[in-house]
Write an enzyme that holds these catalytic residues in place. Structure first.
Site, PDB file in Angstrom:
ATOM      1  N   HIS A 240      -3.671   4.988   4.188  1.00  0.00           N
ATOM      2  CA  HIS A 240      -4.854   4.127   4.198  1.00  0.00           C
ATOM      3  C   HIS A 240      -6.037   4.849   3.552  1.00  0.00           C
ATOM      4  CE1 HIS A 240      -7.979   1.427   5.554  1.00  0.00           C
ATOM      5  NE2 HIS A 240      -8.605   2.460   6.088  1.00  0.00           N
TER       6      HIS A 240
ATOM      7  N   TYR B 104       3.434   5.964  11.617  1.00  0.00           N
ATOM      8  CA  TYR B 104       3.661   4.571  12.026  1.00  0.00           C
ATOM      9  C   TYR B 104       4.579   3.747  11.122  1.00  0.00           C
ATOM     10  CZ  TYR B 104      -0.337   4.078   8.833  1.00  0.00           C
ATOM     11  OH  TYR B 104      -1.183   4.152   7.754  1.00  0.00           O
TER      12      TYR B 104
ATOM     13  N   ARG C 162       0.860  -1.187   0.000  1.00  0.00           N
ATOM     14  CA  ARG C 162       0.000   0.000   0.000  1.00  0.00           C
ATOM     15  C   ARG C 162       0.895   1.236   0.000  1.00  0.00           C
ATOM     16  NH1 ARG C 162      -2.403   1.330   5.359  1.00  0.00           N
ATOM     17  NH2 ARG C 162      -1.026   3.120   5.230  1.00  0.00           N
TER      18      ARG C 162
HETATM   19  C1  LIG Z   1     -15.731  -4.794  10.837  1.00  0.00           C
HETATM   20  C2  LIG Z   1     -14.806  -3.642  10.664  1.00  0.00           C
HETATM   21  N1  LIG Z   1     -13.875  -3.399  11.600  1.00  0.00           N
HETATM   22  C3  LIG Z   1     -13.054  -2.330  11.487  1.00  0.00           C
HETATM   23  C4  LIG Z   1     -13.145  -1.487  10.424  1.00  0.00           C
HETATM   24  C5  LIG Z   1     -12.239  -0.253  10.313  1.00  0.00           C
HETATM   25  N2  LIG Z   1     -11.256  -0.409   9.242  1.00  0.00           N
HETATM   26  C6  LIG Z   1     -11.506   0.050   8.007  1.00  0.00           C
HETATM   27  S1  LIG Z   1     -10.297  -0.364   6.930  1.00  0.00           S
HETATM   28  C7  LIG Z   1      -9.398  -1.139   8.126  1.00  0.00           C
HETATM   29  C8  LIG Z   1      -8.101  -1.801   7.777  1.00  0.00           C
HETATM   30  C9  LIG Z   1      -8.262  -2.897   6.767  1.00  0.00           C
HETATM   31  O1  LIG Z   1      -7.012  -3.397   6.376  1.00  0.00           O
HETATM   32  P1  LIG Z   1      -6.871  -4.474   5.234  1.00  0.00           P
HETATM   33  O2  LIG Z   1      -7.887  -5.535   5.377  1.00  0.00           O
HETATM   34  O3  LIG Z   1      -5.460  -4.916   5.221  1.00  0.00           O
HETATM   35  O4  LIG Z   1      -7.228  -3.685   3.895  1.00  0.00           O
HETATM   36  P2  LIG Z   1      -6.463  -2.453   3.241  1.00  0.00           P
HETATM   37  O5  LIG Z   1      -7.053  -1.212   3.834  1.00  0.00           O
HETATM   38  O6  LIG Z   1      -5.028  -2.592   3.504  1.00  0.00           O
HETATM   39  O7  LIG Z   1      -6.787  -2.511   1.780  1.00  0.00           O
HETATM   40  C10 LIG Z   1     -10.055  -1.059   9.363  1.00  0.00           C
HETATM   41  C11 LIG Z   1      -9.545  -1.618  10.620  1.00  0.00           C
HETATM   42  C12 LIG Z   1     -14.146  -1.784   9.463  1.00  0.00           C
HETATM   43  N3  LIG Z   1     -14.313  -1.019   8.375  1.00  0.00           N
HETATM   44  N4  LIG Z   1     -14.955  -2.860   9.606  1.00  0.00           N
END
Ligand SMILES: Cc1ncc(C[n+]2csc(CCOP(=O)(O)OP(=O)(O)O)c2C)c(N)n1
Ligand SMILES: [Mg+2]
Lengths: 412, 337
Positions: free
Chosen positions: A313, A322, A309
């Site tokens: 985010h 971080y 990435r």
């Molecule tokens: C059930 C749930 N828990 C927490 C979140 C908050 N949240 C949104 S994106 C994220 C990180 C996701 O990381 P990843 O699965 O690695 O996907 P990336 O963003 O790297 O594409 C979090 C914790 C959410 N959207 N849904």
């Protein structure tokens, strides 16, 4: 009172580097392009556990396509792939900029991960159904969704197909077999399995494909998906986009320290492929393999796309808090657009000049699309849909109490 | 005394809890090195140690489940759920397990969890960053459910929640993190610095769970509310020049029914205000209890001002969010003017 233990026997995973430190990717083994075997699509998953641990790579350092996963992809498809990836990148840059100017409430870029969605979309058929996460805008672009419509959604304007109900990037596009994105992580992967079960039930040869991030594999829903896919041998491709980070948590916090995400599949009896996600040709070949397997009813496949990435985010995030900022430039697997471009140049099918031209064209295309999208309104300045529409679609027909509430709101 | 916003007040409460009790620890998504997406745990890992404030996998059900196990092992976990909208994967662990553990084991086992989560809208978060699910938890016996409306209460109530041996659902109205909010999105943001409730002692203190606070005394009507709506209701009464008494419940379960009853007996008129959807919302419970206790004192039907019974719409956020105007209209209806 007890004293706080300075030492603890509890293991807490920590990433290889933090801000102020040198990025360290020495843990990452990058096998040579072409080194992974390519089994027949009907293979018994128990015979190919190593494909869950290696990295399937096609493009070598000399920009050649090598090894058994180097498929005969028409040059035209490669050029389309390049054009779509570039469109995604320029689109992301522009939308992010607009967010910073206050036109959008929020935005999420997919920079560095364009191959993961664009190559998959091109390897699948239009009847195949996508269950994406919020970082697969490449699927829409590779299926030629109107950029004006995509932007209109992000602006919540009068042309937004989600009718102003969703935050930007939570697209929905039924006509393009692109499912409505949920903000809740992971929920849609088992739904993709169910859709695939439905296709099999109806004797169709459509395939469903779902995408989740590395972080999201920790949700129970991920494991529901693997279980049901395995039990019913559903024609589904389950993609894990391992971009190393889940907001501020590195992939070790999701369990990546002790096994690869592809290896999750082995315990469920699923064939699992671990792919260089920045290698367009590898993503294309792996998706094609899994799609053929699914279509001939040999069952589901789990694919881990190993990528990075590159950007924050989301527009609400500041990664300098971080991770070392130079991590992105030191990522050992390069940039998917550069790599495909160099391959095409190597084939004699592309040039730097053509690339520059394409880039300028793309910038112009995005600019024109935005000018049109804005004419349908923005979140702040309208026009938007009428506010009374917010009471629609809660149910098929507004229930009496919702009709009353709507009337009450309109009186105000 | 120091000036703190709600984030700093919560951080201070956790800092104190970590310092005073070695069995206290914090776990949740992004709470460790980064300090949480809203920065509520900023600096705490560095100060107290990797193992006392740590990141978890993204698995709300897993987080609450392991926290229950840690609680049974004698620890006192503080769980952060990143947004209340993401608590649903944990609902089975909260409802079937955490809430009933003491009961089903005949009092042998319990887990003293505090489950913090930002709630409420007004931040352009759309349907997955704006919900107010308190009514789901108040319906579950065995859980305490509280929701502060200012930094002073946030710190004192969080310390109470952490020290409480029962599980506490601790809802944090995220629109109030950086300052009070009167419901008008077009006004410039106000910080807590200018508010007496932003004056927060640096040391340990508690605000008891189960005590409401009269934030504005009045004689004409009683407005019963909590969270962000406390500020909206107060501004509404002030702007409309209505002598309404505003009660900030602070704690929904346990409910300070005495303060409510005492007020309603004086005013005879009630408006219940919350941001959550209307049907089966906590306002329904409040209306029922008020009429049970005060029926013969009521001069008019109890009014409810709530979010509409739709998901929280991104573009129509300010048509959804209960406005000062809607509160004033309800007050006027109950006053018959
Ligand atoms: C059930 C749930 N828990 C927490 C979140 C908050 N949240 C949104 S994106 C994220 C990180 C996701 O990381 P990843 O699965 O690695 O996907 P990336 O963003 O790297 O594409 C979090 C914790 C959410 N959207 N849904
Ligand atoms: Mg990720």
């Amino acid at each position: 009172m007890e004293t706080v233990p300075e030492q603890t026997r509890l293991h807490i995973p920590i990433p290889s580097s933090r801000p102020g430190e040198q990025p360290d990717f020495s843990d990452i083994e990058v096998p040579n392009a072409g080194s992974a075997e390519r089994p027949d699509e009907g293979v018994d998953p128990r015979e190919i556990p190593e494909l869950a641990s290696t990295l399937i790579r096609v493009l070598n350092k000399k920009h050649e396509a090598v090894g058994p996963w180097a498929m005969d992809i028409p040059v035209d498809t490669l050029r389309r792939g390049l054009r779509y990836m570039l469109t995604v990148r320029v689109y992301d840059d522009r939308m992010f900029q607009l967010q910073r100017q206050g036109k959008l409430s929020f935005y999420m870029k997919s920079t560095g991960e364009e191959a993961v969605s664009v190559a998959a979309a091109l390897a699948l058929r239009s009847g195949d159904m996508f269950f994406p996460s919020y970082r697969q805008q490449g699927l829409l672009i590779a299926r030629d969704r109107s950029l004006v419509d995509m932007m209109s959604h992000c602006l919540s304007n009068s042309r937004d197909s989600a009718k102003g109900r969703q935050m930007p990037v939570m697209y929905t596009w039924k006509e393009g077999n692109f499912f409505s994105i949920s903000g809740n992580l992971g929920t849609q992967l088992p739904q993709a399995v169910g859709w695939a079960m439905g296709a099999a039930y109806k004797n169709q040869d459509h395939v469903a494909a779902g995408w989740v991030g590395d972080g999201t594999t920790a949700e129970g829903d991920f494991h529901y998906a693997l279980t049901f896919a395995s039990v019913y041998q559903a024609p589904v491709i389950m993609n894990v986009v391992n971009n190393q980070w889940a907001i501020s948590s590195y992939q070790g916090v999701a369990g990546g320290e002790h096994a690869t995400f592809a290896e999750r599949g082995l315990g469920y009896g699923l064939p699992a492929l671990r792919v260089d996600g920045n290698d367009f040709l590898a993503v294309y070949a792996a998706t094609q393999w899994a799609a053929k397997r699914a279509r001939q009813l040999d069952g589901p496949t789990l694919i881990e796309h190993f990528t990075y990435r590159v950007e924050a985010h989301s527009s609400s995030d500041d990664p300098s808090q971080y991770r070392p900022l130079s991590e992105a430039s030191e990522w050992p697997l390069g940039d998917p657009i550069e790599r495909l471009k160099n391959h095409l140049i190597n084939l004699g099918e592309w040039s730097e000049e053509q690339h520059q031209e394409l880039y300028q064209e793309t910038v112009e295309k995005i600019r024109a699309a935005y000018a049109e999208a804005e004419s349908y309104g923005t979140l702040t300045d309208g026009p938007r849909l009428s506010r009374s529409t917010m009471f629609e679609d809660v149910y098929k027909e507004p229930l009496p109490h919702l009709q009353r509430q709507r009337a009450q709101m309109l009186e105000d | 005394m120091a000036t703190m916003n709600m984030i700093q007040a919560l951080n201070s409460a956790m800092d104190i809890a970590l310092r005073r009790d070695p069995n206290t620890l914090i776990l949740g998504e992004d709470v460790g090195y980064f300090g949480g997406v809203f920065r509520c745990t900023a600096g705490l890992q560095e100060k107290h140690g990797l193992h006392r404030v740590f990141d978890t996998p993204i698995s709300e059900g897993g987080i609450v489940a392991v926290a229950i196990g840690m609680g049974v092992a004698g620890l006192r976990p503080i769980v952060e759920i990143q947004f209340a909208d993401y608590v649903y994967p944990a609902v089975d662990q909260l409802v079937s397990e955490l809430a009933r553990l003491r009961y089903r084991s005949g009092g042998e086992y319990w887990a003293p969890l505090t489950v913090r989560m930002p709630c409420g809208g007004g931040i352009r978060g759309g349907q997955t960053h704006s919900q107010s699910p308190e009514g789901i938890f108040t319906h579950v016996c065995g859980l305490k459910t509280v929701i502060p409306s200012n930094p002073y209460d946030a710190k004192g109530m969080l310390i109470s929640a952490i020290e409480d041996d029962d599980p506490v659902i601790f809802l944090e109205p995220k629109r109030l993190y950086n300052g009070p909010f009167d419901g008008d999105p077009n006004k410039p943001a106000v910080s807590w610095e200018k508010s007496p409730q932003g004056e927060v002692p640096e040391e340990h203190y508690t605000v008891p769970l189960g005590k409401a606070e009269i934030v504005r005394p009045g004689l004409a009507a009683t407005v019963v509310t909590y969270g962000t709506m406390v500020h909206v209701a107060k501004a509404a009464a002030e702007h409309a020049n209505i002598d309404a008494e505003i009660i900030d419940l602070r704690s929904l379960v346990p409910l300070d029914i005495d303060t409510l009853v005492e007020s309603v007996k004086r005013t005879g008129r009630v408006v219940v205000v919350h941001e959550a959807t209307r049907t089966s919302g906590f306002g329904a419970e409040l209306s029922a209890q008020i009429q049970e206790h005060c029926f013969w004192h009521l001069e008019a039907p109890i009014e409810r001002v709530t979010g509409w019974d739709t998901p929280y719409p991104h573009a129509f956020e300010w048509d959804y969010f209960p406005s000062q105007k809607r509160i004033v209209d309800a007050l006027k209806r109950t006053l018959g003017v």
